[in-house]
Design a protein around this motif. Structure first.
Motif: not given
Length: 691
Positions: A363-366, A340-345
């Motif tokens: 890095p972010s998802v993209d 939902d937030r487009g965030e990854v740990l």
């Protein structure tokens, strides 16, 4: 002036009032202290139970997480084993060596094996245990009939303790089931950890599958929590309060692995846990009338609680260190993606996989997708998107990512949605990255060597065939003209001339036999028939019929063990194999006794036939046991024993084509035994042959 003194009566009343008030105050104070003491004791009991429940939950989650980690390592081993077996053609020995390398290279993996679609062993690592046929058929049925891709089988179902079997199915491109791989994961280090917990907390520790099957009882007696209640509880909310305030004799902790159906169960005995508290309660009630005793009691309770909290903190740190060590040793990095937030740990290990300094911002998802190799990105994105949409149970992919040094790292990525919306789409996905760069490099090198070897073998076979075929015509011409010379001009030739011509004729005949044998040798791999069920007894009978005249001339005694089972192979080549081995025994017989040849069989391994051809001939020295299988290799001169030195080389070539092996036991002067290992025919092949 002297002050006025109170009257004696008034003084007594005031004194009694003061005394009564003091008594009342004392009683009230004692009651208050007792009430406060009782309240504190109840709170301490609840605190101890809540702390124990939280600790039990944490330990249970640790058990589940470490078991899941070992399971993922086993899954990596099973995937690698399946790839080694089904993506490349190897002999059983070579496949076993590759499986041993895979098992040794992954911590916690004891052994691995690969089975074909019938449950027959294609290859196994050195330490792979002998499993019951029923257990193997159970795993086979789950994959073949249940279309199950990954399977987890408790060691108890296999007759093994303290292990978990992780299996992976393999299908062909057209959807046909071709076999499966099994990795045996050792749960021994979890048992050592569980014994430490029992020594500190009198805890019982066990691991279950989410369907209630017991994987391993790591420590302690039979758990109070039944498998049925455990499975029922998985659908409810397990709370610390519910654990602590339950009426049962134990405090229960349940940990559920988020990416695998693994459940950890930890039970801490309440009697042992609350024994210090009961002693404190007795002391507090006995000394409740005294403020000092109450103060000491409160202080003792406080100190005891602080010590308990400190012990819990130390245990928590130790657990976290063990989990970090397991991930580091397994070269794994966890990731947690909020869709939902487009965030990854990302875990700290990812930086090392990408060749970046520790502490670099993740890095972010993209950004992570941008790091993927262009040839891999589309497939990976399609796989993760399909899992987010709910089309797959598990997300799994292998891909390359760009490293900081400009190279590429191979990543094995696997995850599962842990939270989904009512429409089935994922809100949150958790998974693990594994660096498999070294494995991919080794696979690439092996594939390149295999291709080069195959190309070389094809070229050599083609050369041998063409050369042998083209030599036949000029050799026939030489033989014809020599024969014509001897018939027409033999009378005019001198004795020495005729000897020269006859010697040339003998050489031409030997050359013809050599070319014929060389042609046969080259045709084994290129002109062989398709494999089918071959009745071994019929093939032996046909080979002995071909050798009937030679056996009669030698006065040989031939013994054949009847009712040999069918093998999967080329009928003509099986006949040639037996004929060459028996013919070899007749040729190299001892001069002082008639030849005695025994043909027997046994089933030493599942799905395999052990064929043995024993003789009482001249024998072969140990240093020549491998040499005799080389082409053109001869241990005797042509004047002693005729031949071209190709017969046993043809035998090995036939056995290699059938995925078997051949070896010798021999005592010089007493005889030799040639052993052949061949695959048994499957039920399907036998039914096809019968039709």
């Amino acid at each position: 002036m002297i002050p006025a003194q109170p009257a004696p009566g008034q003084t007594g009343r005031w004194s009694r009032r003061l005394s009564g008030g003091a008594v009342v105050v004392a009683l009230v104070l004692v009651v208050a202290i007792m009430a406060v003491g009782i309240l504190l004791l109840q709170r301490e009991r609840a605190s101890i139970l809540r702390l124990a429940a939280a600790n039990a939950d944490h330990l249970a989650r640790q058990v589940a997480a470490e078991t899941a980690t070992l399971t993922l390592l086993g899954d990596v081993a099973a995937l690698a084993a399946a790839a080694s077996a089904f993506d490349h053609a190897h002999s059983a020995t070579r496949l076993g060596a590759e499986l041993e390398t895979t098992a040794v290279g992954l911590p916690g993996v004891r052994a691995a094996a690969v089975y074909d679609a019938s449950g027959a062993v294609l290859g196994a690592s050195r330490r792979y245990p002998a499993l019951a046929a029923g257990a193997i058929h159970g795993i086979l049925a789950a994959h073949r009939d249940g279309w199950q891709e990954m399977g987890l089988t408790p060691g108890g179902s296999l007759g093994l303790d303290g292990v978990l079997a992780v299996s992976r199915a393999r299908w062909s491109d057209d959807g046909g089931f071709v076999g499966f791989a099994v990795a045996i994961v050792d749960l021994g280090r979890l048992a050592d950890w569980a014994r430490e917990q029992r020594a500190v907390r009198a805890a019982a520790v066990a691991v279950y599958l989410s369907d209630g099957r017991l994987l391993a009882r790591l420590e302690g007696d039979e758990p109070h929590t039944s498998a049925a209640s455990l499975v029922a509880g998985l659908g409810e909310r397990w709370t610390v309060e519910g654990h602590a305030q339950g009426a049962g004799p134990v405090v229960t902790g349940v940990g559920i692995a988020r990416d695998l159906p693994v459940v950890g169960l930890v039970e801490i005995d309440k009697a042992d846990l609350l024994a210090p508290w009961r002693r404190t309660a007795i002391m507090g009630v006995s000394a409740a009338a005294l403020l000092f005793a109450a103060a000491l009691l409160f202080l003792a309770v406080y100190v005891r609680a602080e010590r308990s909290r400190a012990a819990a903190d130390r245990s928590l740190r130790l657990s976290e260190e063990r989990l970090a060590a397991a991930l580091d040793n397994g070269n794994l990095s966890l990731w947690d993606w909020s869709v939902d937030r487009g965030e990854v740990l990302f875990g700290d290990r990812l930086a090392a996989m990408l060749g970046r300094p520790a502490g670099d911002p993740p890095p972010s998802v993209d950004e992570f997708r941008a790091l993927m190799h262009p040839d891999d990105r589309e497939a990976v994105v399609a796989a993760i998107d399909a899992h987010v949409r709910g089309e797959t149970e598990v997300y799994a992919a292998h891909f390359r990512v760009a490293r900081a040094d400009g190279g590429w790292a191979w990543i094995a990525d696997r995850g599962r949605a842990v939270d989904r919306r009512p429409d089935g789409t994922a809100r949150r996905v958790i998974g693990v990255h594994a660096d498999i760069t070294a494995l991919k490099e080794a696979e690439g090198a092996l594939q390149e060597k295999s291709r080069a070897l195959a190309d070389s073998n094809r070229e050599l076979e083609q050369f041998a065939y063409i050369a042998s075929h083209d030599l036949q015509e000029p050799l026939r011409m030489v033989s014809s003209f020599l024969s014509l010379l001897l018939r027409r001009e033999g009378a005019r030739l001198t004795d020495e001339g005729r000897s020269f011509a006859e010697t040339a004729m003998d050489g031409a005949k030997r050359m013809s036999r050599l070319i014929h044998d060389l042609l046969d040798y080259s045709r084994i791999g290129t002109r062989g028939a398709a494999f089918e069920a071959v009745e071994t007894s019929e093939a032996v009978a046909e080979a002995l019929a071909n050798l009937k005249m030679a056996a009669t001339d030698a006065g040989a005694v031939l013994e054949v063990q009847p009712d040999a089972p069918a093998v999967l192979g080329d009928h003509g080549q099986i006949v040639r194999l037996v004929q060459n081995l028996v013919g070899n025994a007749l040729k190299y017989r001892a001069p002082d006794r008639p030849p005695h040849v025994r043909i027997g069989w046994s089933r030493d391994a599942p799905g395999r036939l052990h064929l043995a051809v024993a003789d009482n001939g001249i024998g072969i020295a140990a240093e020549h046991h491998e040499t005799v299988f080389q082409i053109f290799s001869r241990l005797h001169s042509g004047s002693e024993y005729e031949g071209t030195g190709i017969g046993l080389a043809v035998c090995r070539r036939i056995v290699d084509r059938h995925g078997g092996r051949i070896w010798i036991d021999s005592v010089p002067g007493q005889g030799s035994t040639f052993h052949v290992d061949l695959p048994l025919a499957t039920a399907k092949a036998r039914s096809t042959a019968a039709e």
